[in-house]
Design an enzyme around this catalytic site. Sequence first.
Site, short mmCIF file in Angstrom:
data_model
loop_
_atom_site.label_atom_id
_atom_site.label_comp_id
_atom_site.label_asym_id
_atom_site.label_seq_id
_atom_site.Cartn_x
_atom_site.Cartn_y
_atom_site.Cartn_z
N GLU A 262 -4.91 3.06 -8.60
CA GLU A 262 -6.20 2.53 -8.20
C GLU A 262 -7.27 3.35 -8.90
OE1 GLU A 262 -8.11 0.01 -7.63
OE2 GLU A 262 -6.78 -0.49 -5.94
N CYS B 133 -4.65 -4.21 -5.72
CA CYS B 133 -3.59 -3.54 -6.46
C CYS B 133 -3.47 -4.23 -7.80
CB CYS B 133 -2.26 -3.60 -5.70
SG CYS B 133 -0.91 -2.79 -6.57
#
Length: 226
Positions: free
Chosen positions: A105, A2
């Site tokens: 992402e 992340c």
Amino acid sequence: MCGRFTIAAPKEEIKGHLYRQFGIEDFDVDVFLPRYNIAPGERIIAVISDGRKYRAGLMRWGFIPSFSDGFQIINARRETLPEKPAFRNAFQNRRCLILADGYYEWRKEGRIKIPYRITLKDQKFFSFAGIWNYANEAGHRVPTCAIVTGAAGPQMRFIHDRIPSILTPDAEKLWLASGLDQETLLALTAPLDDKAFLTYRVSPLVNNARNDSADLILPMDKNNER
């Protein structure tokens, strides 16, 4: 992993969530909200507990272990939390919740990286499992944190093979509780089922951390929602 996330809501809405979920009444820290492109090194909203009450405040995203000379870690693999010297003590004694409502992402297509925003289908706000530690900088103690990650499920691997550990509302308080064994804590960080997520493509403007506007969280194409 992340590397960017969002908390796309005004402060008053965040305060309401913190009160309903944790009974926190005094969250009034100096942080600009909403945020659409939070990057490593920035201050983020975190919740901790001293065993008697929950507290919310700001930590810098970029965990610095006690023995480090300043090297910052933004993600901590759940598989190595109990053994890795950088994480072991924080995993046992300094766990936190990192508040968010979505994260970004990037999926690789050859040399191109395509950005996606990922949220939960059935709840607006959620918490990443986190670990934290104080860093000593010029005589000041600065709280720093990292987001725990795990292996992505088969559908989420379409985007990336790692995923942040998002806790269920019940697991949030357990993650902050004392006296739990390592196996129980690790079980709390198991990745959610792929069906819990909503994913959609977003503008490549999110690639630049200096961009921070509501346009970043808009779907590029409704047909790309999964």
